[in-house]
Design a protein around this motif. Structure first.
Motif, PDB file in Angstrom:
ATOM      1  N   LEU A 150      16.712 -47.374 -22.015  1.00 43.94           N
ATOM      2  CA  LEU A 150      16.870 -48.631 -22.862  1.00 43.94           C
ATOM      3  C   LEU A 150      18.202 -48.250 -23.548  1.00 43.94           C
ATOM      4  N   HIS A 151      19.223 -49.431 -23.511  1.00 46.10           N
ATOM      5  CA  HIS A 151      20.570 -49.357 -24.073  1.00 46.10           C
ATOM      6  C   HIS A 151      20.564 -50.770 -24.876  1.00 46.10           C
ATOM      7  N   PRO A 152      21.415 -50.612 -26.142  1.00 43.67           N
ATOM      8  CA  PRO A 152      21.589 -51.830 -26.733  1.00 43.67           C
ATOM      9  C   PRO A 152      22.269 -52.862 -26.092  1.00 43.67           C
ATOM     10  N   HIS A 153      22.030 -53.903 -25.556  1.00 38.19           N
ATOM     11  CA  HIS A 153      22.768 -54.985 -24.942  1.00 38.19           C
ATOM     12  C   HIS A 153      24.202 -55.214 -25.460  1.00 38.19           C
ATOM     13  N   ASN A 154      25.089 -55.124 -24.692  1.00 39.25           N
ATOM     14  CA  ASN A 154      26.630 -55.161 -25.159  1.00 39.25           C
ATOM     15  C   ASN A 154      27.057 -54.567 -26.176  1.00 39.25           C
ATOM     16  N   ARG A 155      26.390 -53.243 -26.398  1.00 40.55           N
ATOM     17  CA  ARG A 155      26.710 -52.448 -27.555  1.00 40.55           C
ATOM     18  C   ARG A 155      27.077 -50.969 -27.158  1.00 40.55           C
ATOM     19  N   VAL A 156      27.106 -50.547 -25.789  1.00 40.21           N
ATOM     20  CA  VAL A 156      27.701 -49.337 -25.216  1.00 40.21           C
ATOM     21  C   VAL A 156      29.167 -49.431 -24.605  1.00 40.21           C
ATOM     22  N   SER A 157      29.711 -48.573 -24.642  1.00 40.06           N
ATOM     23  CA  SER A 157      31.215 -48.815 -24.106  1.00 40.06           C
ATOM     24  C   SER A 157      30.921 -49.038 -22.516  1.00 40.06           C
TER      25      SER A 157
ATOM     26  N   THR B 239      19.196 -44.726 -25.447  1.00 42.68           N
ATOM     27  CA  THR B 239      20.488 -44.101 -25.509  1.00 42.68           C
ATOM     28  C   THR B 239      21.427 -44.957 -26.146  1.00 42.68           C
ATOM     29  N   SER B 240      22.540 -44.237 -26.883  1.00 38.33           N
ATOM     30  CA  SER B 240      23.569 -45.212 -27.405  1.00 38.33           C
ATOM     31  C   SER B 240      24.852 -44.607 -26.167  1.00 38.33           C
ATOM     32  N   GLY B 241      24.525 -43.784 -25.513  1.00 29.94           N
ATOM     33  CA  GLY B 241      25.662 -43.332 -24.684  1.00 29.94           C
ATOM     34  C   GLY B 241      25.376 -42.200 -23.556  1.00 29.94           C
ATOM     35  N   ASP B 242      25.836 -41.201 -24.021  1.00 29.64           N
ATOM     36  CA  ASP B 242      25.767 -39.924 -22.957  1.00 29.64           C
ATOM     37  C   ASP B 242      24.391 -39.423 -22.423  1.00 29.64           C
ATOM     38  N   THR B 243      23.537 -39.443 -23.132  1.00 22.63           N
ATOM     39  CA  THR B 243      22.273 -38.917 -22.673  1.00 22.63           C
ATOM     40  C   THR B 243      21.619 -39.747 -21.451  1.00 22.63           C
ATOM     41  N   GLY B 244      21.733 -41.011 -21.764  1.00 23.99           N
ATOM     42  CA  GLY B 244      21.134 -42.004 -20.449  1.00 23.99           C
ATOM     43  C   GLY B 244      21.731 -42.056 -19.143  1.00 23.99           C
ATOM     44  N   SER B 245      23.076 -41.862 -18.999  1.00 23.16           N
ATOM     45  CA  SER B 245      23.670 -41.456 -17.842  1.00 23.16           C
ATOM     46  C   SER B 245      23.378 -40.249 -17.479  1.00 23.16           C
ATOM     47  N   ALA B 246      23.370 -39.220 -18.179  1.00 23.54           N
ATOM     48  CA  ALA B 246      23.147 -37.881 -17.818  1.00 23.54           C
ATOM     49  C   ALA B 246      21.641 -37.725 -17.098  1.00 23.54           C
ATOM     50  N   ALA B 247      20.543 -38.632 -17.696  1.00 22.67           N
ATOM     51  CA  ALA B 247      19.291 -38.472 -17.662  1.00 22.67           C
ATOM     52  C   ALA B 247      18.988 -39.141 -16.142  1.00 22.67           C
ATOM     53  N   ILE B 248      19.824 -40.281 -15.931  1.00 24.05           N
ATOM     54  CA  ILE B 248      19.621 -40.972 -14.779  1.00 24.05           C
ATOM     55  C   ILE B 248      20.523 -40.074 -13.478  1.00 24.05           C
ATOM     56  N   GLU B 249      21.481 -39.535 -13.908  1.00 24.70           N
ATOM     57  CA  GLU B 249      21.946 -38.956 -12.745  1.00 24.70           C
ATOM     58  C   GLU B 249      21.148 -37.579 -12.494  1.00 24.70           C
ATOM     59  N   GLY B 250      20.564 -37.125 -13.308  1.00 26.06           N
ATOM     60  CA  GLY B 250      19.527 -35.843 -13.212  1.00 26.06           C
ATOM     61  C   GLY B 250      18.430 -36.194 -12.436  1.00 26.06           C
TER      62      GLY B 250
ATOM     63  N   SER C 283      33.012 -40.338 -32.714  1.00 21.16           N
ATOM     64  CA  SER C 283      32.342 -39.511 -31.856  1.00 21.16           C
ATOM     65  C   SER C 283      30.654 -39.907 -31.850  1.00 21.16           C
ATOM     66  N   PRO C 284      30.631 -40.933 -31.332  1.00 20.43           N
ATOM     67  CA  PRO C 284      29.062 -41.372 -31.489  1.00 20.43           C
ATOM     68  C   PRO C 284      27.992 -40.666 -30.861  1.00 20.43           C
ATOM     69  N   SER C 285      28.128 -39.727 -30.096  1.00 17.96           N
ATOM     70  CA  SER C 285      27.253 -38.632 -29.527  1.00 17.96           C
ATOM     71  C   SER C 285      27.162 -37.851 -30.594  1.00 17.96           C
ATOM     72  N   MET C 286      27.503 -37.685 -31.748  1.00 14.86           N
ATOM     73  CA  MET C 286      27.132 -36.903 -32.987  1.00 14.86           C
ATOM     74  C   MET C 286      26.646 -37.899 -34.005  1.00 14.86           C
ATOM     75  N   ASP C 287      26.557 -39.044 -33.928  1.00 14.36           N
ATOM     76  CA  ASP C 287      25.852 -40.074 -34.996  1.00 14.36           C
ATOM     77  C   ASP C 287      24.506 -39.702 -35.085  1.00 14.36           C
ATOM     78  N   ILE C 288      24.139 -39.086 -36.182  1.00 16.09           N
ATOM     79  CA  ILE C 288      22.533 -38.758 -36.435  1.00 16.09           C
ATOM     80  C   ILE C 288      22.430 -38.785 -37.967  1.00 16.09           C
ATOM     81  N   MET C 289      21.210 -38.933 -38.143  1.00 17.15           N
ATOM     82  CA  MET C 289      20.808 -38.916 -39.540  1.00 17.15           C
ATOM     83  C   MET C 289      20.157 -37.753 -39.996  1.00 17.15           C
ATOM     84  N   VAL C 290      19.245 -36.929 -38.911  1.00 18.52           N
ATOM     85  CA  VAL C 290      18.619 -35.951 -39.014  1.00 18.52           C
ATOM     86  C   VAL C 290      18.800 -35.285 -37.661  1.00 18.52           C
TER      87      VAL C 290
END
Ligand SMILES: *Cc1c(COP(=O)(O)O)cnc(C)c1O
Length: 474
Positions: A168-175, A145-156, A310-317
């Protein structure tokens, strides 16, 4: 209900197996073999139903044969509960708020992690647990996760008896808000792994682990990313919910959807094919605009990744775009496989002119950069006093620029609460203090739990297999 692969080669599966499957064995994505279709009278008769009851009627055909009605009803009642001890903090679950003449935001951020992903992941966690209990199995969920999905999955999954979850999240690189939403949830089955690397490193390690599951011995690895069919299915419901509030199905409705992986808006496309009169769907992207390039000029060409506000929409494909391609090509899996194989090699994809024209009958699109995002947050705040998060602001901008008919109600999906993205709000120059909702008010005082792991696949896999049985080795 049976599910088939968009590439035509993998075996058809039932709902239970699709829930656990992730990618099909031919590399495709699962879609329903036959989409249910409701009559206008049927849809009209659902007006005024509580959210969970509407959810039951909309989703029932998708789980038919796998989950008995009474069990499915109970699961949905729990998932979309409001009030004391409930899951969603607003009694309407997904309230509509009017911004302007005939223009509304559908607020999908009243769940535990303040983003729309809760609608799907709260259900997914409960469905997984139900199916696994019936089968007497346990699974391991791994996600990056780079943000939203990780927390929502854990809560779920926090109350799941049969699921161990590793995010897995990048250490010191999420808000800080996003990190704390993950690391302050405790449970023997919840594991936050901070990787000493970037988001791509995290994603690569998850992918490599799915490709080679031997490190888990006999336990199955399950994905909860946006290609999971159950997530798409759950998102169909709120299109019906919004339309029924605004006079549907007697009236047509238009939707503008902040889009990254094309999951949320694809659910809207399905709602329309199930009988809901949707006149227009607007794909709203940030600078990562591969979908806008397709919709505006039939060029689905891969570009580099741009970091945005708007990081939750940062995608290449966009992983779910394949599901639309499948329908545009008359559900011919062989053609889709060919298109995507050549896309993998060249990074480019275009469809035949008449197929593209067909898509454009329903879809419009706009790409919105950071400056326009901030300007929209400021403009809307000044005009209405509503504070938008940057993703929702992109949806509003696109709605206003692409709208076809002022007489058709326009609904923008409000995908996140602004408190999750304080930087964008600050850059927009809105001098309003952001307050965490009551259930998260003490977020910054809570104890955190997280393991820092080197950027190394073997180390990550050793961690997972060492903690994959409620904190004990597998
Ligand atoms: C995930 C997400 C999106 C994008 O949704 P897709 O289904 O990937 O298109 C938009 N906004 C927010 C806040 C999100 O978390």
């Amino acid at each position: 209900m049976r599910y088939i692969s968009t590439r035509g080669q993998a075996p058809a599966l039932n709902f239970e197996d699709v829930l656990l499957a992730g990618l099909a064995s031919d590399g495709g994505l699962y879609v329903p073999e036959n989409l249910p279709r409701f009559t206008q009278e049927e849809i009209a008769s659902w007006a005024g139903l509580p959210y969970h009851e509407l959810a039951f009627r909309v989703m029932r055909p998708f789980v038919a044969g796998s989950i008995p009605d009474a069990d499915f009803k109970r699961i949905l009642e729990e998932t979309y509960a409001t009030g004391e001890g409930g899951v969603f903090a607003h009694s309407a679950v997904a309230p509509l708020r009017q911004l302007d003449a005939n223009e509304w935001v559908l607020e999908l951020f009243h769940g535990p992690t303040l983003a729309f992903k809760d609608f799907a992941l709260q259900l997914l966690g409960r469905l997984l647990d139900y199916v696994l209990a019936k089968r007497g199995e346990r699974v391991v969920i791994m996600g990056a996760t780079s943000g939203d999905t990780g927390s929502a999955a854990i809560e779920g999954c926090r109350r799941c008896e049969n699921v161990d979850i590793f995010i897995l999240h990048p250490h010191n690189r999420v808000s800080e808000v996003q990190r704390r939403q993950m690391t302050t949830i405790f449970g023997e089955n919840i594991h936050n792994i901070a990787i000493e690397g970037n988001f791509d490193d995290c994603q690569e390690m998850v992918k490599a682990s799915f490709a080679d599951q031997a490190f888990l011995k006999s336990t199955r690895l399950v994905a909860v990313n946006s290609i999971n069919w159950a997530r798409i299915m759950a998102q169909i419901v709120y299109y019906f919910h919004a339309a029924l509030q605004l006079g549907g199905p007697a009236r047509s409705i238009a939707f503008s959807v902040p889009t990254g992986n094309f999951g949320d808006i694809f659910a809207g496309y399905l709602a329309r094919n199930m009988g809901l009169p949707i006149a227009q769907l607007i794909v709203a992207t940030n600078r990562n605009d591969i979908l806008h390039r397709f919709m505006s000029g039939n060029r689905y060409d891969k570009d580099t990744l741009h970091a945005s506000l708007s990081p939750s929409m940062d995608i290449m494909v966009s992983s779910n775009f394949e599901r639309l391609l499948f329908d545009l090509h008359g559900r011919n899996g062989a053609v889709v496989a060919e298109l995507l194989n050549s896309f993998r090699a060249s990074g480019k994809l275009a469809v035949e002119e008449d197929r593209w024209t067909e898509a454009r009958r329903l879809f419009d699109s706009l790409a919105v950069d950071d400056a326009q995002t901030c300007a929209t947050i400021a403009e809307v705040f000044k005009a209405s006093g509503e504070l938008l998060d940057p993703h929702t602001a992109i949806g509003v901008r696109a709605a206003r620029e692409c709208r076809r008919n002022l007489a058709t109600p326009m609904v923008i999906l409000g995908t996140a609460h602004p408190v999750k993205f304080p930087d964008a709000v600050k850059q927009a120059g809105v001098g309003k203090a952001l307050e965490l909702p009551a259930h998260l008010a003490d977020l910054f005082e809570r104890e955190e739990r997280c393991s820092v792991v080197p950027n190394d696949l073997a180390a990550v896999q050793a961690f997972v297999s060492g903690h994959g049985n409620r904190g004990k080795p597998l």
